[in-house]
Design a protein around this motif. Structure first.
Motif, PDB file in Angstrom:
ATOM      1  N   GLY A 136      -6.366  15.921  -1.244  1.00 16.43           N
ATOM      2  CA  GLY A 136      -6.395  14.483  -1.044  1.00 16.43           C
ATOM      3  C   GLY A 136      -7.573  14.063  -0.175  1.00 16.43           C
ATOM      4  N   ALA A 137      -7.516  12.836   0.309  1.00 15.58           N
ATOM      5  CA  ALA A 137      -8.605  12.298   1.121  1.00 15.58           C
ATOM      6  C   ALA A 137      -8.765  13.065   2.427  1.00 15.58           C
ATOM      7  CB  ALA A 137      -8.353  10.821   1.409  1.00 15.58           C
ATOM      8  N   ARG A 138      -7.712  13.710   2.869  1.00 18.20           N
ATOM      9  CA  ARG A 138      -7.763  14.476   4.126  1.00 18.20           C
ATOM     10  C   ARG A 138      -8.797  15.593   4.056  1.00 18.20           C
ATOM     11  NH1 ARG A 138      -8.202  17.261   7.809  1.00 18.20           N
ATOM     12  NH2 ARG A 138      -6.718  18.105   9.314  1.00 18.20           N
ATOM     13  N   PHE A 139      -8.871  16.280   2.908  1.00 19.77           N
ATOM     14  CA  PHE A 139      -9.803  17.388   2.752  1.00 19.77           C
ATOM     15  C   PHE A 139     -10.908  17.113   1.729  1.00 19.77           C
ATOM     16  CE2 PHE A 139      -6.122  19.601   4.553  1.00 19.77           C
ATOM     17  CZ  PHE A 139      -6.736  20.331   5.552  1.00 19.77           C
ATOM     18  N   TRP A 140     -10.768  16.064   0.936  1.00 17.40           N
ATOM     19  CA  TRP A 140     -11.783  15.725  -0.062  1.00 17.40           C
ATOM     20  C   TRP A 140     -12.003  14.223  -0.041  1.00 17.40           C
ATOM     21  CZ3 TRP A 140     -14.994  19.051  -2.015  1.00 17.40           C
ATOM     22  CH2 TRP A 140     -15.769  18.733  -3.135  1.00 17.40           C
ATOM     23  N   PRO A 141     -12.673  13.726   1.002  1.00 16.31           N
ATOM     24  CA  PRO A 141     -12.843  12.278   1.154  1.00 16.31           C
ATOM     25  C   PRO A 141     -13.665  11.674   0.025  1.00 16.31           C
ATOM     26  CG  PRO A 141     -14.177  13.482   2.758  1.00 16.31           C
ATOM     27  CD  PRO A 141     -13.295  14.488   2.100  1.00 16.31           C
ATOM     28  N   ALA A 142     -13.405  10.423  -0.244  1.00 18.00           N
ATOM     29  CA  ALA A 142     -14.113   9.738  -1.334  1.00 18.00           C
ATOM     30  C   ALA A 142     -15.575   9.486  -0.990  1.00 18.00           C
ATOM     31  CB  ALA A 142     -13.412   8.418  -1.653  1.00 18.00           C
ATOM     32  N   ASP A 143     -15.869   9.311   0.280  1.00 19.56           N
ATOM     33  CA  ASP A 143     -17.234   9.024   0.707  1.00 19.56           C
ATOM     34  C   ASP A 143     -18.107  10.272   0.567  1.00 19.56           C
ATOM     35  OD1 ASP A 143     -19.572   8.306   1.929  1.00 19.56           O
ATOM     36  OD2 ASP A 143     -18.701   7.871   3.893  1.00 19.56           O
ATOM     37  N   PRO A 144     -19.127  10.239  -0.301  1.00 25.06           N
ATOM     38  CA  PRO A 144     -19.975  11.419  -0.491  1.00 25.06           C
ATOM     39  C   PRO A 144     -20.654  11.895   0.791  1.00 25.06           C
ATOM     40  CG  PRO A 144     -20.372   9.824  -2.233  1.00 25.06           C
ATOM     41  CD  PRO A 144     -19.516   9.149  -1.219  1.00 25.06           C
ATOM     42  N   ALA A 145     -21.042  10.946   1.656  1.00 24.00           N
ATOM     43  CA  ALA A 145     -21.693  11.331   2.906  1.00 24.00           C
ATOM     44  C   ALA A 145     -20.734  12.088   3.809  1.00 24.00           C
ATOM     45  CB  ALA A 145     -22.226  10.090   3.616  1.00 24.00           C
ATOM     46  N   GLU A 146     -19.475  11.656   3.847  1.00 24.95           N
ATOM     47  CA  GLU A 146     -18.473  12.342   4.664  1.00 24.95           C
ATOM     48  C   GLU A 146     -18.207  13.742   4.120  1.00 24.95           C
ATOM     49  OE1 GLU A 146     -13.960  11.570   6.424  1.00 24.95           O
ATOM     50  OE2 GLU A 146     -14.967  10.033   5.215  1.00 24.95           O
ATOM     51  N   ARG A 147     -18.120  13.863   2.805  1.00 18.87           N
ATOM     52  CA  ARG A 147     -17.937  15.188   2.201  1.00 18.87           C
ATOM     53  C   ARG A 147     -19.122  16.092   2.509  1.00 18.87           C
ATOM     54  NH1 ARG A 147     -16.441  12.696  -2.694  1.00 18.87           N
ATOM     55  NH2 ARG A 147     -18.331  13.504  -3.674  1.00 18.87           N
ATOM     56  N   ALA A 148     -20.318  15.524   2.428  1.00 17.16           N
ATOM     57  CA  ALA A 148     -21.529  16.330   2.616  1.00 17.16           C
ATOM     58  C   ALA A 148     -21.630  16.879   4.024  1.00 17.16           C
ATOM     59  CB  ALA A 148     -22.762  15.505   2.288  1.00 17.16           C
ATOM     60  N   ARG A 149     -21.127  16.146   5.003  1.00 18.92           N
ATOM     61  CA  ARG A 149     -21.183  16.628   6.387  1.00 18.92           C
ATOM     62  C   ARG A 149     -20.470  17.963   6.518  1.00 18.92           C
ATOM     63  NH1 ARG A 149     -19.594  13.386  11.964  1.00 18.92           N
ATOM     64  NH2 ARG A 149     -19.827  15.187  13.348  1.00 18.92           N
ATOM     65  N   ALA A 150     -19.330  18.083   5.870  1.00 21.14           N
ATOM     66  CA  ALA A 150     -18.597  19.350   5.897  1.00 21.14           C
ATOM     67  C   ALA A 150     -19.212  20.357   4.933  1.00 21.14           C
ATOM     68  CB  ALA A 150     -17.129  19.095   5.537  1.00 21.14           C
ATOM     69  N   ASP A 151     -19.631  19.870   3.803  1.00 17.80           N
ATOM     70  CA  ASP A 151     -20.108  20.739   2.728  1.00 17.80           C
ATOM     71  C   ASP A 151     -21.313  21.570   3.148  1.00 17.80           C
ATOM     72  OD1 ASP A 151     -19.741  21.652   0.133  1.00 17.80           O
ATOM     73  OD2 ASP A 151     -21.108  20.179  -0.729  1.00 17.80           O
ATOM     74  N   LYS A 152     -22.198  21.005   3.950  1.00 18.64           N
ATOM     75  CA  LYS A 152     -23.409  21.734   4.318  1.00 18.64           C
ATOM     76  C   LYS A 152     -23.082  23.001   5.093  1.00 18.64           C
ATOM     77  CE  LYS A 152     -24.369  19.281   8.675  1.00 18.64           C
ATOM     78  NZ  LYS A 152     -25.288  18.372   9.372  1.00 18.64           N
ATOM     79  N   TRP A 153     -22.009  22.956   5.912  1.00 18.25           N
ATOM     80  CA  TRP A 153     -21.647  24.143   6.681  1.00 18.25           C
ATOM     81  C   TRP A 153     -21.077  25.235   5.794  1.00 18.25           C
ATOM     82  CZ3 TRP A 153     -23.741  24.740  11.124  1.00 18.25           C
ATOM     83  CH2 TRP A 153     -24.068  23.632  11.904  1.00 18.25           C
ATOM     84  N   MET A 154     -20.519  24.848   4.665  1.00 16.05           N
ATOM     85  CA  MET A 154     -19.994  25.844   3.733  1.00 16.05           C
ATOM     86  C   MET A 154     -21.132  26.688   3.160  1.00 16.05           C
ATOM     87  SD  MET A 154     -17.140  23.529   1.803  1.00 16.05           S
ATOM     88  CE  MET A 154     -16.378  24.928   0.977  1.00 16.05           C
ATOM     89  N   ASP A 155     -22.217  26.037   2.786  1.00 19.89           N
ATOM     90  CA  ASP A 155     -23.354  26.778   2.239  1.00 19.89           C
ATOM     91  C   ASP A 155     -24.152  27.476   3.336  1.00 19.89           C
ATOM     92  OD1 ASP A 155     -22.656  26.068  -0.310  1.00 19.89           O
ATOM     93  OD2 ASP A 155     -24.025  24.373  -0.422  1.00 19.89           O
ATOM     94  N   TRP A 156     -24.252  26.866   4.496  1.00 18.85           N
ATOM     95  CA  TRP A 156     -24.978  27.479   5.610  1.00 18.85           C
ATOM     96  C   TRP A 156     -24.313  28.778   6.048  1.00 18.85           C
ATOM     97  CZ3 TRP A 156     -23.963  28.623  10.792  1.00 18.85           C
ATOM     98  CH2 TRP A 156     -25.077  28.874  11.598  1.00 18.85           C
ATOM     99  N   GLN A 157     -23.017  28.863   5.862  1.00 17.70           N
ATOM    100  CA  GLN A 157     -22.280  30.068   6.251  1.00 17.70           C
ATOM    101  C   GLN A 157     -22.860  31.324   5.635  1.00 17.70           C
ATOM    102  OE1 GLN A 157     -19.221  31.221   3.691  1.00 17.70           O
ATOM    103  NE2 GLN A 157     -20.304  33.034   4.384  1.00 17.70           N
ATOM    104  N   PHE A 158     -23.398  31.249   4.431  1.00 15.91           N
ATOM    105  CA  PHE A 158     -23.952  32.444   3.794  1.00 15.91           C
ATOM    106  C   PHE A 158     -25.176  32.953   4.552  1.00 15.91           C
ATOM    107  CE2 PHE A 158     -21.616  30.586   0.156  1.00 15.91           C
ATOM    108  CZ  PHE A 158     -20.793  31.674  -0.118  1.00 15.91           C
TER     109      PHE A 158
END
Length: 203
Positions: free
Chosen positions: A77-99
């Motif tokens: 849901g919105a708790r873990f997959w927010p509708a705002d692309p910018a909000e999602r991207a803030r978390a998403d970048k750390w997922m790829d940086w982890q590698f």
């Protein structure tokens, strides 16, 4: 019912098993990879011969962070997959940086966990520890104005690095003083799913 294949002492499997518990997803996990080997049936599901792999309602999916994004979008849901692309991207970048962080920490992990003491490359451990510490400073800086890598609340961006943070603080090497990261790690440790799934022996 979601099915997860992968041994729990794999960083990438921990990510998925932990998130499934955070989301309250009914699931079953089968040991696969490492000391358990890989069956021909599994290799048909994942020809990369890596873990994890999931199956849910006919969808077979591999690559741990792709699995996390799927789980967040379908179950979070919105708790873990927010509708705002910018909000999602803030978390998403750390997922790829982890590698990139995993690459920095790998030599220390392999030497300290997977090799007998007599066979360890101390110089490689020291280099890896220094590189991991330097990269973790970026996490330290990011946590200056926020409690979580995902923003104001725990989210999907905290999961990949959360798994690697436990290894970072568990391995026997020198670390820089990182009070923000340490406080974040303590917040993660207070989560039951993290304590039970991630904070297990590294071997």
């Amino acid at each position: 019912m979601l099915t997860l294949w992968g041994r729990l002492n794999s960083h990438n499997v921990k990510k998925v098993a932990w998130f499934a518990q955070e989301l309250g997803i009914a699931h079953v996990r089968h040991d696969m990879g490492g000391q358990f080997g890989m069956s021909p049936a599994y290799l048909k599901l994942n020809p990369n011969a890596l873990v994890p792999t999931i199956e849910e309602d006919g969808l077979v999916l591999w690559e741990s962070n792709a699995i996390l994004r799927y789980m967040a979008a379908r179950h979070g849901g919105a708790r873990f997959w927010p509708a705002d692309p910018a909000e999602r991207a803030r978390a998403d970048k750390w997922m790829d940086w982890q590698f990139s962080f995993a690459d920095a920490q790998r030599d220390a992990f392999l030497n300290l966990v997977r090799r007998p003491e007599a066979e360890r490359d101390k110089a490689a451990i020291a280099r890896s520890a220094e590189n991991a510490g330097r990269m973790m400073q970026r996490v330290e800086d990011a946590l200056t104005d926020a409690d979580w890598l995902s923003g104001a609340a725990f989210g999907i961006g905290d999961i990949p690095m959360g798994v690697y943070a436990h290894t970072f603080f568990t391995l026997d090497f020198e670390r820089p003083d990182l009070p923000n990261v340490r406080a974040w790690y303590e917040r993660l440790k207070s989560r039951g799913a993290y304590a039970g799934t991630v904070m297990i022996p590294l071997t």
